[in-house]
Design a protein around this motif. Structure first.
Motif, PDB file in Angstrom:
ATOM      1  N   PHE A   8       0.853  -1.221   0.046  1.00 31.91           N
ATOM      2  CA  PHE A   8      -0.092  -0.095  -0.028  1.00 31.91           C
ATOM      3  C   PHE A   8       0.884   1.256  -0.039  1.00 31.91           C
ATOM      4  O   PHE A   8       2.047   1.462   0.167  1.00 31.91           O
ATOM      5  CB  PHE A   8      -1.027   0.076   1.127  1.00 31.91           C
ATOM      6  N   VAL A   9       0.255   2.415  -0.057  1.00 36.70           N
ATOM      7  CA  VAL A   9       0.954   3.544  -0.293  1.00 36.70           C
ATOM      8  C   VAL A   9       1.611   3.985   1.351  1.00 36.70           C
ATOM      9  O   VAL A   9       0.772   4.052   2.227  1.00 36.70           O
ATOM     10  CB  VAL A   9       0.001   4.734  -0.706  1.00 36.70           C
ATOM     11  N   PRO A  10       2.673   4.308   1.138  1.00 39.59           N
ATOM     12  CA  PRO A  10       3.281   4.797   2.653  1.00 39.59           C
ATOM     13  C   PRO A  10       2.987   6.158   2.885  1.00 39.59           C
ATOM     14  O   PRO A  10       2.557   6.984   2.211  1.00 39.59           O
ATOM     15  CB  PRO A  10       4.766   4.642   2.601  1.00 39.59           C
ATOM     16  N   TYR A  35      -3.675   1.953   9.162  1.00 37.74           N
ATOM     17  CA  TYR A  35      -5.182   2.127   8.927  1.00 37.74           C
ATOM     18  C   TYR A  35      -5.432   3.768   8.854  1.00 37.74           C
ATOM     19  O   TYR A  35      -6.159   4.052   7.954  1.00 37.74           O
ATOM     20  CB  TYR A  35      -5.627   1.870  10.512  1.00 37.74           C
ATOM     21  N   HIS A  36      -4.825   4.584   9.308  1.00 35.73           N
ATOM     22  CA  HIS A  36      -5.163   6.010   9.025  1.00 35.73           C
ATOM     23  C   HIS A  36      -4.388   6.658   7.774  1.00 35.73           C
ATOM     24  O   HIS A  36      -5.005   7.431   7.384  1.00 35.73           O
ATOM     25  CB  HIS A  36      -4.264   6.875  10.284  1.00 35.73           C
ATOM     26  N   ILE A  37      -3.345   5.944   7.294  1.00 37.74           N
ATOM     27  CA  ILE A  37      -2.854   6.208   5.745  1.00 37.74           C
ATOM     28  C   ILE A  37      -3.993   5.739   5.028  1.00 37.74           C
ATOM     29  O   ILE A  37      -4.302   6.564   3.841  1.00 37.74           O
ATOM     30  CB  ILE A  37      -1.624   5.554   5.592  1.00 37.74           C
ATOM     31  N   GLY A  38      -4.867   4.897   5.055  1.00 35.94           N
ATOM     32  CA  GLY A  38      -5.727   4.439   4.348  1.00 35.94           C
ATOM     33  C   GLY A  38      -6.865   5.528   4.012  1.00 35.94           C
ATOM     34  O   GLY A  38      -7.644   5.892   3.277  1.00 35.94           O
ATOM     35  N   GLN A  39      -7.138   6.235   5.554  1.00 37.08           N
ATOM     36  CA  GLN A  39      -7.993   6.976   5.604  1.00 37.08           C
ATOM     37  C   GLN A  39      -7.610   8.467   4.826  1.00 37.08           C
ATOM     38  O   GLN A  39      -8.283   9.141   4.302  1.00 37.08           O
ATOM     39  CB  GLN A  39      -8.234   7.483   7.116  1.00 37.08           C
ATOM     40  N   ILE A  40      -6.265   8.734   4.979  1.00 37.97           N
ATOM     41  CA  ILE A  40      -5.869   9.889   4.460  1.00 37.97           C
ATOM     42  C   ILE A  40      -5.772   9.707   2.779  1.00 37.97           C
ATOM     43  O   ILE A  40      -6.319  10.669   2.332  1.00 37.97           O
ATOM     44  CB  ILE A  40      -4.169  10.134   4.505  1.00 37.97           C
ATOM     45  N   LEU A  41      -5.600   8.582   2.237  1.00 36.26           N
ATOM     46  CA  LEU A  41      -5.950   8.479   1.058  1.00 36.26           C
ATOM     47  C   LEU A  41      -7.528   8.511   0.772  1.00 36.26           C
ATOM     48  O   LEU A  41      -7.648   9.187  -0.501  1.00 36.26           O
ATOM     49  CB  LEU A  41      -5.329   7.044   0.455  1.00 36.26           C
ATOM     50  N   TYR A  42      -8.433   7.927   1.272  1.00 34.20           N
ATOM     51  CA  TYR A  42     -10.080   8.091   1.028  1.00 34.20           C
ATOM     52  C   TYR A  42     -10.156   9.548   1.176  1.00 34.20           C
ATOM     53  O   TYR A  42     -10.888   9.933   0.104  1.00 34.20           O
ATOM     54  CB  TYR A  42     -10.564   7.317   2.190  1.00 34.20           C
ATOM     55  N   VAL A  43      -9.848  10.256   2.071  1.00 31.95           N
ATOM     56  CA  VAL A  43     -10.135  11.634   2.158  1.00 31.95           C
ATOM     57  C   VAL A  43      -9.528  12.320   0.818  1.00 31.95           C
ATOM     58  O   VAL A  43     -10.303  13.258   0.294  1.00 31.95           O
ATOM     59  CB  VAL A  43      -9.500  12.323   3.496  1.00 31.95           C
ATOM     60  N   GLY A  53     -10.545  15.023  -4.600  1.00 32.88           N
ATOM     61  CA  GLY A  53     -10.272  14.989  -5.770  1.00 32.88           C
ATOM     62  C   GLY A  53      -8.732  15.568  -5.763  1.00 32.88           C
ATOM     63  O   GLY A  53      -8.176  16.069  -6.626  1.00 32.88           O
ATOM     64  N   ALA A  54      -8.021  15.465  -4.667  1.00 30.42           N
ATOM     65  CA  ALA A  54      -6.590  15.630  -4.594  1.00 30.42           C
ATOM     66  C   ALA A  54      -5.568  14.488  -4.443  1.00 30.42           C
ATOM     67  O   ALA A  54      -4.653  14.640  -3.838  1.00 30.42           O
ATOM     68  CB  ALA A  54      -6.524  16.497  -3.092  1.00 30.42           C
ATOM     69  N   TRP A  55      -5.961  13.535  -5.171  1.00 28.61           N
ATOM     70  CA  TRP A  55      -5.187  12.343  -5.197  1.00 28.61           C
ATOM     71  C   TRP A  55      -4.964  11.919  -6.454  1.00 28.61           C
ATOM     72  O   TRP A  55      -5.907  11.962  -7.289  1.00 28.61           O
ATOM     73  CB  TRP A  55      -5.807  11.114  -4.505  1.00 28.61           C
ATOM     74  N   ASP A  56      -3.421  11.578  -6.884  1.00 28.93           N
ATOM     75  CA  ASP A  56      -3.292  11.236  -8.114  1.00 28.93           C
ATOM     76  C   ASP A  56      -3.255   9.672  -8.147  1.00 28.93           C
ATOM     77  O   ASP A  56      -2.208   9.105  -7.683  1.00 28.93           O
ATOM     78  CB  ASP A  56      -1.705  11.713  -8.605  1.00 28.93           C
ATOM     79  N   PRO A  57      -4.050   9.081  -8.867  1.00 30.61           N
ATOM     80  CA  PRO A  57      -4.051   7.598  -8.849  1.00 30.61           C
ATOM     81  C   PRO A  57      -3.066   6.881  -9.307  1.00 30.61           C
ATOM     82  O   PRO A  57      -2.566   5.859  -9.068  1.00 30.61           O
ATOM     83  CB  PRO A  57      -5.395   7.368  -9.623  1.00 30.61           C
ATOM     84  N   SER A  58      -1.904   7.483 -10.207  1.00 28.15           N
ATOM     85  CA  SER A  58      -0.636   7.209 -10.292  1.00 28.15           C
ATOM     86  C   SER A  58       0.256   6.770  -9.288  1.00 28.15           C
ATOM     87  O   SER A  58       1.343   6.187  -9.407  1.00 28.15           O
ATOM     88  CB  SER A  58      -0.048   7.979 -11.662  1.00 28.15           C
ATOM     89  N   LYS A  59      -0.188   7.306  -8.136  1.00 29.82           N
ATOM     90  CA  LYS A  59       0.788   7.221  -7.068  1.00 29.82           C
ATOM     91  C   LYS A  59       0.582   5.886  -6.253  1.00 29.82           C
ATOM     92  O   LYS A  59       1.150   5.646  -5.110  1.00 29.82           O
ATOM     93  CB  LYS A  59       0.724   8.415  -5.934  1.00 29.82           C
ATOM     94  N   GLY A  60      -0.407   5.142  -6.589  1.00 29.29           N
ATOM     95  CA  GLY A  60      -0.455   3.856  -6.162  1.00 29.29           C
ATOM     96  C   GLY A  60      -1.953   3.334  -5.877  1.00 29.29           C
ATOM     97  O   GLY A  60      -2.200   2.194  -5.602  1.00 29.29           O
ATOM     98  N   VAL A  61      -2.880   4.259  -5.701  1.00 31.19           N
ATOM     99  CA  VAL A  61      -4.293   3.740  -5.564  1.00 31.19           C
ATOM    100  C   VAL A  61      -5.136   4.289  -6.501  1.00 31.19           C
ATOM    101  O   VAL A  61      -5.273   5.284  -6.759  1.00 31.19           O
ATOM    102  CB  VAL A  61      -4.692   4.166  -3.923  1.00 31.19           C
ATOM    103  N   LYS A  62      -5.912   3.495  -7.223  1.00 36.08           N
ATOM    104  CA  LYS A  62      -6.885   3.986  -8.543  1.00 36.08           C
ATOM    105  C   LYS A  62      -8.069   4.421  -7.969  1.00 36.08           C
ATOM    106  O   LYS A  62      -8.522   3.970  -6.771  1.00 36.08           O
ATOM    107  CB  LYS A  62      -7.134   2.823  -9.183  1.00 36.08           C
TER     108      LYS A  62
END
Length: 177
Positions: A45-47, A155-163, A168-177
């Motif tokens: 997963f994304v660090p 757990y909380h990193i997953g929440q960060i990615l979800y938020v 709309g502030a996540w680039d899916p090329s960074k690891g999570v589509k």
């Protein structure tokens, strides 16, 4: 014969890649791998280092709704508890824990975002260093604590990615589509 040679050439890179990353075989290796996977190594997963990278203070304060946490609040919470647990691991006196865990989220302010990102990286680096320097007995006595730190971080990193995705502030090329 040409097909066999081509097949061998195609499988060589895959075989060499599989051999370059071997799973750890001792407690220190497993704990180090867990800590790095939540800090600075993209593995399953994304660090954290990637999860918080590139956000502005305004983006970090955005929440998806009432009673929801922002990326900044989540990062602050991770930093707070990683710092507490590291002090305990090192035998140092930790800052008194708040009576209400909500304070470990709500003590964040956007003005501290850039500094918080540095502090989060530093405490995770300090964990790596402490585990590398600890003797085997100390590692064995604290293995559960270290594993829980890594699990809590994940757990909380997953929440960060979800938020970030909701914002709309996540680039899916960074690891999570």
């Amino acid at each position: 014969m040409k097909n066999l040679a081509l097949l061998l050439l195609l499988t060589l890179p895959a075989a060499s890649l599989a051999q370059t990353k071997k799973p750890p075989t001792d407690l220190r290796g497993v704990l180090t791998e867990e800590l790095h996977s939540t800090h600075d190594v993209e593995d399953w997963f994304v660090p954290a280092s990637t999860a918080v990278a590139g956000l502005t203070a305004d983006q970090a304060k955005w929440t998806p709704g009432k009673d929801q946490h922002s990326v900044g609040q989540l990062a602050y919470h991770i930093w707070f508890w990683d710092t507490q647990a590291l002090a305990r691991f090192k035998g140092e006196k930790a800052t008194p824990a708040p009576s209400n865990n909500d304070e470990t989220f709500n003590d964040y302010s956007p003005a501290q975002w850039d500094e918080l990102v540095k502090k989060l990286n530093q405490v995770m680096t300090d964990w790596d260093t402490a585990v590398a320097a600890a003797d085997d007995a100390k590692l064995a006595a604290n293995a559960s604590l270290i594993a829980h730190v890594a699990t809590h971080n994940a757990y909380h990193i997953g929440q960060i990615l979800y938020v970030r995705k909701l914002q709309g502030a996540w680039d899916p090329s960074k690891g999570v589509k």
